[in-house]
Design a protein around this motif. Sequence first.
Motif, short mmCIF file in Angstrom:
data_model
loop_
_atom_site.label_atom_id
_atom_site.label_comp_id
_atom_site.label_asym_id
_atom_site.label_seq_id
_atom_site.Cartn_x
_atom_site.Cartn_y
_atom_site.Cartn_z
N VAL A 255 -1.68 -9.83 -0.13
CA VAL A 255 -1.29 -11.23 0.09
C VAL A 255 -0.36 -11.74 -1.00
O VAL A 255 -0.06 -12.94 -1.04
CB VAL A 255 -2.55 -12.14 0.17
N TYR A 256 0.11 -10.83 -1.86
CA TYR A 256 0.95 -11.23 -2.99
C TYR A 256 2.18 -12.02 -2.55
O TYR A 256 2.57 -13.00 -3.19
CB TYR A 256 1.37 -9.98 -3.77
N SER A 258 2.66 -13.96 0.02
CA SER A 258 2.32 -14.94 1.06
C SER A 258 2.72 -16.37 0.69
O SER A 258 2.27 -17.32 1.31
CB SER A 258 0.82 -14.89 1.36
N SER A 262 -0.82 -18.01 -1.86
CA SER A 262 -1.40 -16.66 -1.83
C SER A 262 -2.74 -16.62 -2.56
O SER A 262 -3.65 -15.87 -2.17
CB SER A 262 -0.42 -15.66 -2.46
N LEU A 265 -5.75 -17.21 -0.27
CA LEU A 265 -6.19 -16.03 0.48
C LEU A 265 -6.96 -15.06 -0.40
O LEU A 265 -7.94 -14.45 0.02
CB LEU A 265 -4.97 -15.33 1.10
N GLN A 266 -6.51 -14.94 -1.64
CA GLN A 266 -7.19 -14.04 -2.58
C GLN A 266 -8.61 -14.50 -2.86
O GLN A 266 -9.54 -13.69 -2.93
CB GLN A 266 -6.37 -13.95 -3.87
N ALA A 269 -10.96 -14.11 0.46
CA ALA A 269 -11.20 -12.77 1.00
C ALA A 269 -12.61 -12.22 0.81
O ALA A 269 -13.14 -11.55 1.71
CB ALA A 269 -10.17 -11.80 0.42
#
Length: 602
Positions: A255-256, A258, A262, A265-266, A269
């Motif tokens: 997701v870097y 994104s 981002s 998302l990290q 997860a």
Amino acid sequence: MAQKADELAHAQVANRIEIYEDRNDERGPSQHDRDDDTFEDVVQFAGTFYLSHKLDILKKAALLVQGTILLEEIPTITPQEIEAVRAETDRKWRQPWLMYLAIAASALGAIGQGWAQTSMNGANLSIPTAFGIDANTSRNNLILGFINSAIYLSNGLLGAWLVAPLNRRLGRRGAVFAAAVISLITNVGGALSTTWQQLLFFRLFLGCALGVISSTLSVFAAECAPTAVRGGLAVSWQMFCAFGIFLGFVANVVVYDSGVNSWRLQLAAPFLSTIPLMAVIYICPESPAFYVKYGERYDLAFRSLTRLRNTELQAARDVYLSYLQQPAKTSANASYAQQVKELFTTPRIRRATLAAYTTMLSQQLCGINIIAFYSSTIFLDADFSTFGALLASVAFGFVNFIGAFPAIWTMDTLGRRSLLLLTLPFMALTMFAAGLAYRIPKDNSAHFILLASMIYLFCAEYSPGMGPVPMVYSAEVFPLSHREIGTSSSVAVASIWATVLSLTFPQILSTLGSQGAFTLYAILNVVALVLVFLFVPETKKKTLEELDAVFSMGTRKFMKYQITEYLPWWFKRYVLRQAKAELTSMENMGDYHELEQDNDSI
């Protein structure tokens, strides 16, 4: 009073076992026509605990516990039962699928812990800018340190201390299920945060949930696993925590690109691991030891064991052995405050507390969590690109996971203590060498090669020793009456020190520089080695009840033995290469098996 009760309890256990030895001496091991009088204690046990319908299998189990009659000579024993008992040594990894499902629950909980830990590793590259705390000031460094250490801080101050009351009220499975729900909510909540204060709030609650999950699942795995493979199976916690760290690093890379969100998302997860955890823990049988501790429900413990062992005979043997070796209820009904007090006042428990706390403290002193949290920052500081730093962290996570596999086989062969003493010296050397990499100019490829290789080598040395041992050790050394509070308080020690190290690392990095920080942790690895050598006894291949003997020796006497007996022997054997050097065993020392309960015995 508690000490006198402990002495009475151990006397009762000894009397029970002596009854069987005396009866066997009188009648002889070859006489098979034993009647109910011969097994008076077995009949009483079965009648008292609603197991009369299993009396025949319990009689066979009693003979198996005695060990004074050949396996084939036990009356009515079947070929399948003989094969299953022998397989405990010859094919010890052949276990029922529900046994492995219980370990899978521990693995899933560990994945969630590791993933939640490293989600912050990648998010650290974006969160400072997102929340306006990217300026290099003491205030911003402190805020970032608090956010990173929040899961440890709340676990150490609150989460770990909720384990015992939640286990008492909800059981092992119920406590894990409830904590998994909280973990799911807080992972998503942290990802939706709009201020650093909100993120800190959700990370604090996530830490409480992870504390309950980690402590409970470690105890759950230790109580469900057979003695011969308990260490190897319990390694699953660290191994899959490392796998969770690896998944976290992979997710960070995925997701870097994104955009500015981002990091959301990290952080979200890790919730992916909590859903299967809730499903698996629901299917698993409850811990047999939980039923014994709360209500002495040996019938329910037997029912659980029949699902966790290959035959009813093995289940009957384990539940009956638990009855023989379990001290009378002295502290199970004690108040929470009294149990905490006894961790430090009852000699046998105090020694276990000291040993468990030492392993947990040593795990934090070695510096692994600093690398887990800040590896991307460390690689970025070494002039890696942002994407390159994330990829380097993925490799770190992969090495951490793969390196844990040897512990599965060595935990029950080399032993817990030996693994620590073998790996800590090399961890200190590689940490020091990593610091030396910063003396090489950054534009020289040797700088990158030395730094990355030493960090990976350090991780490979950590994974089979200091990684899995502390949690396995802390989950097994306490007696059943204090197992939850002992294990969870040990986790609290690790979490509090992880908080201290996480809070101070940004400032240490700023003050000492990268080389100074690595050198400091190299020294702390040496400190950890000394602590383990002096305060941590070996526990391999001991039943959870037999560990009473391990902690029968006072701490001062144990330290004296290590310095005056073990250290000279090691020097003669491995430095002077004297093959005939002999080591006096602790078992041969007069008071090793005699529990010392006086307050003066440290």
